[in-house]
Write a protein that holds these residues in place. Structure first.
Motif, short mmCIF file in Angstrom:
data_model
loop_
_atom_site.label_atom_id
_atom_site.label_comp_id
_atom_site.label_asym_id
_atom_site.label_seq_id
_atom_site.Cartn_x
_atom_site.Cartn_y
_atom_site.Cartn_z
N LEU A 199 -46.16 20.42 -10.76
CA LEU A 199 -47.15 20.29 -9.70
C LEU A 199 -46.74 21.18 -8.53
CD1 LEU A 199 -47.79 16.42 -9.65
CD2 LEU A 199 -49.29 18.20 -10.57
N ARG A 200 -47.69 21.93 -8.01
CA ARG A 200 -47.39 22.82 -6.89
C ARG A 200 -46.81 22.05 -5.71
NH1 ARG A 200 -50.76 24.02 -2.68
NH2 ARG A 200 -52.58 23.34 -3.87
N THR A 201 -47.35 20.86 -5.42
CA THR A 201 -46.85 20.08 -4.29
C THR A 201 -45.39 19.68 -4.48
OG1 THR A 201 -47.85 18.12 -5.32
CG2 THR A 201 -49.12 19.22 -3.59
N ASP A 202 -44.98 19.44 -5.73
CA ASP A 202 -43.58 19.08 -5.99
C ASP A 202 -42.66 20.27 -5.72
OD1 ASP A 202 -44.42 16.59 -6.75
OD2 ASP A 202 -43.98 16.83 -8.89
N ILE A 203 -43.06 21.45 -6.17
CA ILE A 203 -42.25 22.64 -5.93
C ILE A 203 -42.21 22.96 -4.43
CG2 ILE A 203 -42.07 25.12 -6.32
CD1 ILE A 203 -41.17 23.45 -8.70
N ASP A 204 -43.35 22.86 -3.75
CA ASP A 204 -43.38 23.12 -2.32
C ASP A 204 -42.43 22.18 -1.58
OD1 ASP A 204 -45.28 25.01 -2.85
OD2 ASP A 204 -46.95 23.92 -1.94
N ARG A 205 -42.45 20.92 -1.95
CA ARG A 205 -41.59 19.94 -1.28
C ARG A 205 -40.11 20.21 -1.59
NH1 ARG A 205 -44.59 16.11 -2.24
NH2 ARG A 205 -43.74 15.48 -4.26
N ALA A 206 -39.82 20.61 -2.83
CA ALA A 206 -38.44 20.90 -3.19
C ALA A 206 -37.90 22.11 -2.44
CB ALA A 206 -38.34 21.14 -4.70
N MET A 207 -38.77 23.08 -2.18
CA MET A 207 -38.32 24.32 -1.54
C MET A 207 -38.38 24.25 -0.02
SD MET A 207 -37.45 25.99 -4.17
CE MET A 207 -37.04 27.57 -3.41
N TYR A 208 -39.36 23.53 0.54
CA TYR A 208 -39.58 23.54 1.98
C TYR A 208 -39.28 22.21 2.67
CZ TYR A 208 -42.22 27.88 1.14
OH TYR A 208 -42.60 29.15 0.79
N GLY A 209 -38.98 21.16 1.92
CA GLY A 209 -38.71 19.87 2.53
C GLY A 209 -39.91 19.36 3.30
N ASP A 210 -39.65 18.83 4.50
CA ASP A 210 -40.73 18.27 5.33
C ASP A 210 -41.69 19.33 5.85
OD1 ASP A 210 -39.72 15.75 4.93
OD2 ASP A 210 -38.62 15.69 6.82
N PHE A 211 -41.31 20.61 5.73
CA PHE A 211 -42.20 21.68 6.18
C PHE A 211 -43.26 22.03 5.15
CE2 PHE A 211 -38.51 22.17 8.88
CZ PHE A 211 -39.03 22.56 10.10
N ALA A 212 -43.17 21.46 3.96
CA ALA A 212 -44.17 21.72 2.92
C ALA A 212 -45.55 21.36 3.43
CB ALA A 212 -43.85 20.90 1.67
N GLY A 213 -46.49 22.24 3.17
CA GLY A 213 -47.85 22.02 3.64
C GLY A 213 -48.15 22.64 4.98
N HIS A 214 -47.13 23.19 5.65
CA HIS A 214 -47.38 23.86 6.93
C HIS A 214 -48.36 25.01 6.71
CE1 HIS A 214 -46.76 26.20 10.58
NE2 HIS A 214 -46.13 25.15 11.11
N PRO A 215 -49.36 25.17 7.56
CA PRO A 215 -50.39 26.20 7.33
C PRO A 215 -49.85 27.63 7.30
CG PRO A 215 -50.63 25.18 9.51
CD PRO A 215 -49.68 24.34 8.74
N ALA A 216 -48.68 27.86 7.88
CA ALA A 216 -48.11 29.21 7.86
C ALA A 216 -47.37 29.52 6.56
CB ALA A 216 -47.16 29.40 9.04
#
Length: 530
Positions: free
Chosen positions: A290-307
């Motif tokens: 899942l893209r959200t899982d990879i984003d969270r693993a790589m960015y931590g709490d910053f996952a989902g930031h619009p930048a």
């Protein structure tokens, strides 16, 4: 101009006003600045509680020598330039076989040189090709001449359009500038990990084609290279098949940029005694999370930031069995696509659009395969090895181009999956549950099991039980090299210029484009000599 690197910028930074950014970060007064532009931009996510950008600024300013002495991480920066050669003498029109990245940029350079190249592309124009690929993904028949591998733009047209490369060459900047000129996003000029996305790449391909035509080039679609004539060890003519008829073009130069899947071309060259050699390649599967899982693993709490765009990764682990498992062609927010080009043989690849906003992220998980694994010293043994694996994958998938797939938990525990976990497959036309052991060699399967667990130690959740593995990823590179000399010409035939990934001299869009340019330059030199 000077380049100042290592500048930290928060994720909320406004990059539309680089002058103010320069004033604030570097303490250079506005009246000294003549111009400022982004040189490089990357995401620093080494600490998950402090994700930010690292940028470089290219600055033209009054008193640059003084700034070089006072600014940290400042250096002289001269943009690299490239000047296409000019052909004064045209004894013939050069021919290019293949209109992928290598063939496209070879064609562009030759057209700019005034050589009026003729390009033969076995597949269709990109619009017709997209339609055929979509029909195949819906379950219609495969067109062996026009698919994800063959057609205008080459295999790269159905990929993420990644422009990362390990080579160093002053032609690279020119390639990027031309891509932007033809419609690619301007950000590829400064992003540390630039990509175009398959949706935008298609438009750039068409624009490049139109430029080549406007400069006197000619592109013949559905025109399959099928042979050549030679006199006294030099090329004298090229043959191609179109609409069931064989045509001949008299020429002294052929740039052969047929791609890594042109197996019929490899066999033709072998039968004509053109020097070939075995080459290592890799095989494996596509891993979907899942893209959200990879984003969270790589960015931590910053996952989902619009930048922040969808997160990417690059992993490699060296295993006790002497093999290496590595990720390749990582597609954030992308799809696993049907990459077959032959009846009865199945292959998959990865693709992302520019937005990278699909539900899953995927990458190839590949294990190195060396000539010692082929069981033969025949120059084409690697190709036959590759074919055999694809035939087994076709059978494992149900003989209808469904792809064999497994949930990681079941693969690790040695059973065939019966249901999906949290990850839904993106591959079309569909999947069929099958154990990777049905189509992959034992050393590949054992390497996957060992390596995925090691990768899970580097990226949290990479070895999640619900990870979906889809096979077979077998077209990462060519298993054959068409041997050439320093003059870029075949060791067996003067005037034949083996080029790009298919010839064994490139490993991606950028390196293939650069190799195409080098071959075009060599053709120009040959034309001047004749």
């Amino acid at each position: 101009m000077i380049r100042v690197g290592g500048i930290r910028a928060d994720l909320d930074t406004d990059f539309s006003d680089l002058v103010s950014l320069c004033e604030r970060k570097l303490k250079i007064s506005r009246d000294r600045l003549l111009s400022v532009k982004l040189g490089k931009k990357s995401v620093d996510a080494r600490r998950k509680n402090d994700v930010h950008f690292l940028i470089s600024l290219d600055i033209e300013a009054k008193g640059e020598d003084r700034l070089l002495k006072t600014l940290k991480n400042a250096s002289k920066h001269e943009p690299l330039s490239y000047h296409a050669p000019l052909v004064g003498h045209k004894p013939y029109r050069p021919v290019i076989a293949g209109f992928g990245p290598a063939g496209m940029f070879a064609a562009l350079v030759l057209a700019m040189a005034g050589a009026e190249p003729i390009i033969l592309e076995r597949g269709c124009d990109v619009d017709t090709r997209c339609q055929k690929v979509e029909e195949f993904q819906r379950g219609d028949r495969l067109d062996p001449e026009c698919n994800v591998q063959f057609g205008e733009g080459g295999a790269g047209t159905f990929s993420d359009g990644k422009l990362t490369t390990g080579i160093k060459d002053n032609r690279i900047g020119w390639v990027f500038e031309r891509l932007v000129e033809f419609g690619a996003p301007e950000e590829i000029l400064y992003l540390a990990k630039p990509h175009i996305g398959t949706d935008k790449l298609r438009g750039a391909v068409k624009a490049l084609r139109e430029r080549v035509i406007s400069l006197g080039g000619e592109i013949r679609f559905n025109a399959k290279f099928c042979g050549f004539d030679a006199e006294n060890g030099s090329l004298s003519a090229v043959s191609y098949m179109q609409d069931g008829e064989i045509h001949t073009i008299e020429t002294g130069s052929l740039i052969l940029a047929a791609g890594h899947s042109a197996r019929d071309v490899f066999e033709l060259l072998y039968n004509e005694n053109i020097a070939l050699s075995q080459k290592s390649f890799s095989v494996g599967v596509r891993a979907e999370h899942l893209r959200t899982d990879i984003d969270r693993a790589m960015y931590g709490d910053f996952a989902g930031h619009p930048a922040l765009k969808a997160a990417d990764y690059k992993l490699a682990v060296h295993l006790p069995n002497g093999r290496t498992l590595y990720t390749f062609c990582m597609c954030p927010g992308g799809y696993v696509v049907a990459a077959s080009s032959e009846e009865g043989r199945l292959a998959v690849n990865g693709m992302s659009c520019f937005a990278r906003d699909a539900e899953n992220s995927n990458s190839a998980l590949l294990v190195n395969v060396d000539p010692a694994d082929y069981g033969s010293d025949h120059p084409l043994a690697g190709m036959y090895f590759q074919r055999d694996l694809e035939e087994k994958a076709f059978i494992a998938g149900g003989r209808n181009f469904n792809a064999p797939a497994t949930v990681l938990r079941d693969f690790m525990e040695g059973r065939v999956s019966e249901k999906l976990g949290r990850v839904s497959p993106s591959y079309r036309p569909g999947i069929c549950f099958a154990a990777p052991e049905e189509y992959l060699p034992d050393f590949v399967c054992s390497s996957l099991k060992l390596g995925i667990k090691e990768m899970g130690k580097k990226i949290k959740g990479f070895d999640d039980d619900d990870t979906l593995l889809t096979g077979i990823e077998s077209r990462s590179s060519s298993p054959v090299r068409i041997n050439r000399g320093e003059d870029m010409q075949s060791l067996s035939l003067r005037g034949l210029f083996p080029c790009g990934e298919g010839a064994g001299y490139a490993g991606g869009i950028v390196s293939a484009a650069v190799d195409g340019m080098k071959c075009a330059e060599a053709v120009c030199r040959r034309m001047e000599e004749n």
